[in-house]
Each structure stands twice: as structure tokens, then as C-alpha cells.
Write a protein that holds these residues in place. Structure first.
Motif, short mmCIF file in Angstrom:
data_model
loop_
_atom_site.label_atom_id
_atom_site.label_comp_id
_atom_site.label_asym_id
_atom_site.label_seq_id
_atom_site.Cartn_x
_atom_site.Cartn_y
_atom_site.Cartn_z
N GLY A 143 1.09 -0.64 0.12
CA GLY A 143 -0.16 -0.43 -0.05
C GLY A 143 1.28 1.23 -0.40
N GLY A 144 0.01 2.11 0.05
CA GLY A 144 0.73 4.13 0.05
C GLY A 144 1.43 4.24 -1.17
N GLN A 145 1.47 3.47 -2.59
CA GLN A 145 2.52 3.96 -3.38
C GLN A 145 2.31 5.06 -4.47
OE1 GLN A 145 4.71 0.74 -5.98
NE2 GLN A 145 3.06 -0.61 -4.46
N ALA A 146 3.10 5.52 -5.24
CA ALA A 146 2.45 6.64 -6.29
C ALA A 146 1.57 5.98 -6.62
CB ALA A 146 3.95 7.46 -6.34
N PHE A 147 0.53 6.28 -7.47
CA PHE A 147 -0.55 6.15 -8.98
C PHE A 147 0.16 6.48 -10.03
CE2 PHE A 147 -3.70 8.31 -11.51
CZ PHE A 147 -4.57 7.10 -11.58
N MET A 148 0.09 5.48 -10.86
CA MET A 148 0.89 5.34 -12.59
C MET A 148 -0.15 5.80 -13.18
SD MET A 148 2.43 2.02 -12.18
CE MET A 148 3.38 1.80 -12.43
N GLU A 149 0.20 7.24 -13.56
CA GLU A 149 -0.90 7.69 -14.56
C GLU A 149 -1.14 7.03 -15.71
OE1 GLU A 149 -1.38 12.18 -14.32
OE2 GLU A 149 -3.25 12.54 -15.81
N ASP A 150 0.34 7.07 -16.21
CA ASP A 150 0.29 5.96 -17.30
C ASP A 150 -0.41 4.85 -17.43
OD1 ASP A 150 2.20 5.17 -15.77
OD2 ASP A 150 3.48 4.62 -17.19
N MET A 151 -0.97 4.24 -17.16
CA MET A 151 -1.74 2.73 -17.09
C MET A 151 -3.53 3.25 -17.42
SD MET A 151 -0.40 0.63 -16.00
CE MET A 151 0.95 1.32 -16.46
N ASP A 174 -6.51 0.48 -8.23
CA ASP A 174 -6.54 -0.14 -7.13
C ASP A 174 -4.64 0.45 -7.13
OD1 ASP A 174 -5.84 -1.72 -5.15
OD2 ASP A 174 -5.76 -3.21 -5.58
N GLY A 175 -4.45 1.17 -6.44
CA GLY A 175 -3.57 1.71 -6.45
C GLY A 175 -3.21 3.40 -6.18
N GLY A 176 -2.86 4.11 -5.46
CA GLY A 176 -2.63 4.69 -4.96
C GLY A 176 -4.01 6.06 -5.92
N VAL A 177 -5.20 5.55 -5.35
CA VAL A 177 -6.47 6.57 -5.62
C VAL A 177 -6.91 6.85 -4.79
CG1 VAL A 177 -8.88 5.98 -5.91
CG2 VAL A 177 -6.91 4.31 -6.98
N ASP A 178 -6.89 8.20 -5.04
CA ASP A 178 -6.97 9.19 -3.08
C ASP A 178 -8.21 10.29 -3.96
OD1 ASP A 178 -5.95 11.47 -5.00
OD2 ASP A 178 -3.57 11.03 -3.56
N PRO A 179 -8.55 11.77 -3.09
CA PRO A 179 -9.29 12.41 -3.71
C PRO A 179 -8.68 13.38 -5.47
CG PRO A 179 -8.91 12.55 -1.57
CD PRO A 179 -8.34 11.40 -2.07
N VAL A 180 -7.50 13.26 -5.45
CA VAL A 180 -7.44 13.75 -6.36
C VAL A 180 -7.31 13.04 -7.46
CG1 VAL A 180 -4.39 14.85 -8.13
CG2 VAL A 180 -5.51 15.43 -5.53
N THR A 181 -6.11 12.07 -7.37
CA THR A 181 -6.06 10.47 -8.68
C THR A 181 -8.18 10.27 -8.89
OG1 THR A 181 -5.79 9.17 -7.20
CG2 THR A 181 -3.65 10.73 -8.09
N ARG A 182 -8.66 10.57 -8.09
CA ARG A 182 -9.66 10.19 -7.89
C ARG A 182 -10.73 10.51 -9.58
NH1 ARG A 182 -14.32 13.38 -7.93
NH2 ARG A 182 -15.89 11.64 -7.52
N HIS A 183 -10.43 11.66 -10.13
CA HIS A 183 -10.78 12.38 -10.54
C HIS A 183 -10.44 11.86 -12.15
CE1 HIS A 183 -13.03 16.06 -8.73
NE2 HIS A 183 -11.19 15.47 -7.88
N THR A 184 -8.81 11.62 -12.63
CA THR A 184 -8.30 10.64 -13.81
C THR A 184 -9.28 9.33 -14.12
OG1 THR A 184 -6.48 11.81 -13.03
CG2 THR A 184 -5.66 10.51 -14.44
#
Ligand code: DX5
Ligand code: ZN
Length: 214
Positions: A143-151, A174-184
Motif C-alpha cells: 500500500g501507499g505507493q504513488a499512482f501510475m497515471e500512465d495506466m 487499485d493503487g494510489g487512488v485519493d481525492p485528486v487521482t479519483r478524477h483521473t
């Protein structure tokens, strides 16, 4: 509607019942099973799923990060899993089909998971059997790793196939989903968001679940 699946990997295992109760407003409970072979970490197994089943009404979304999951899927179903996902990298195509068939024969929802380096095409042979496809947005294991936008192109491709074929298949990230990356992830077609750290590190857990759902 967007569904939220808190990952108990970020919970306090000495207080698991309490930490499961804290996410009661979520849609699924995400259980990460790791065997120390398929991923370089060991987490929980069948007896823990059995015990969790007794203390929550949330559907259990069991993510098997284990080698040759076909050997164990029926036992996870019997332990109380509602959704069981297996990695396409964990066995041959034939055995992955077999695993999905065994899960479905138990009356449960079956799904496949793709590691970051696995292309969307790897899910194609199984799509018709899947009630869930899980796209990893970190390397599985921790857990706790940085979100990979390139997915995101992979997620969009899967969304296109599911829609074109009119499949009853949820797309989970699954992985690095938070209130910012949720939008993506939502913009790229995800409907189920797994979140470990983002949920359990929040001051107000029900508030965070609502924020992630939007
Ligand atoms: C990683 C697990 C994830 C993990 C996510 O192998 O599959 O479910 O708990 O944790 P966060 O949300 O902290 O990235
Ligand atoms: Zn997971």
C-alpha cells in the motif's frame, strides 16, 4: 454510480473488526491476499476472510495476489468472498479460465487483474466471464505507493471493449487512488475505486469515502 472499496491492507490488523466497522458506508471491502511468491509480501489468507465475513455485511472483494490461484479460489468462495479476482500473470490462460469457471460455479463474481506492465489485450480472452476487471495503478504488493497515471490508456481501452460488447463488467482501479487521482480514474472509465491509505489515513473516514465517491 462510483463504488468505493477500502483496502484493509491499510487497517490495523490488531483492530480489524473496529477498522472494518469504520468503513461500513463503503460499497465493497477490498481484501488483499499475498503469498510472498507472486508478490514480494505476505498478507492474509482464508481464515482471515472467514472471520471478516462474520463481522461485516459489505460484499468482500478478494484480490488474489497469489501464484496459480486456481488451487485456492473455491476455498476463498467458501470462506465468504463475493468477488474473487485473479491475476492473468499468475498462471496459464487455460488455468485462468478454469479459475474463473470455478468462481462462477460457486455463484460468485469472477474477475481478472492486470499488473502495470501487462497490456489490456491480456484481459480479452476472459472478458465474457468477468464481472470485474481490475487495473493495477501501482505494482502489486504494498500500500501507499504513488499512482501510475500512465495506466489510463489501458483503462480507457478496457472501458471501450466492455461498452462495445455490452458486458456487465465493473472496471476497478487499485493503487494510489485519493481525492485528486479519483478524477483521473473516473474520467478514464473506472467505476470501482480501491483505496487503502486514502481511507485509513483520513481524520473523517466516512467523509473521505463520500469524497472519493463524489
Ligand atoms: C497493493 C494492493 C492495494 C493496496 C492499495 O498490492 O492491491 O489494494 O492496498 O493501497 P493504496 O490505496 O494505499 O495505494
Ligand atoms: Zn488490491
Amino acid at each position: 454510480m462510483i463504488k468505493i472499496a477500502p483496502s484493509i491492507l491499510a487497517a490495523d490488523f490488531a483492530n480489524l473488526e473496529r477498522d472494518i466497522a469504520r468503513v461500513a458506508s463503503a460499497d465493497y471491502l477490498h481484501v488483499d491476499v499475498m503469498d510472498g511468491l507472486f508478490v514480494p509480501n505476505i498478507s492474509v489468507g482464508i481464515p482471515v476472510v472467514q472471520s471478516i465475513r462474520k463481522v461485516t455485511r459489505l460484499p468482500l472483494d478478494v484480490h488474489l495476489m497469489i501464484d496459480r490461484p486456481v488451487r485456492y479460489v473455491e476455498r476463498f468462495c467458501d470462506a465468504g468472498a463475493d468477488i474473487v479476482t485473479v491475476h492473468v500473470e499468475a498462471d496459464t490462460e487455460e488455468n485462468t479460465h478454469k479459475a474463473l469457471d470455478l468462481i462462477r460455479a460457486k455463484g460468485k463474481r469472477a474477475g481478472v487483474v492486470l499488473k502495470p506492465r501487462t497490456p489490456a489485450e491480456a484481459a480479452l480472452p476472459f472478458l465474457d466471464k468477468c464481472g470485474m476487471v481490475l487495473v493495477m495503478t501501482v505494482e502489486p504488493g504494498f500500500g501507499g505507493q504513488a499512482f501510475m497515471e500512465d495506466m489510463m490508456p489501458k483503462l480507457r481501452q478496457l472501458r471501450a471493449w466492455v461498452d462495445q460488447r455490452g458486458l456487465d463488467c465493473e472496471l476497478e482501479v487499485d493503487g494510489g487512488v485519493d481525492p485528486v487521482t479519483r478524477h483521473t480514474v473516473i474520467a478514464n472509465g473506472a467505476t470501482v475505486l480501491v483505496a487503502g491509505s486514502a481511507v485509513y489515513k483520513a481524520e473523517d473516514i466516512p467523509g473521505r469515502i463520500q469524497e472519493l465517491r463524489g
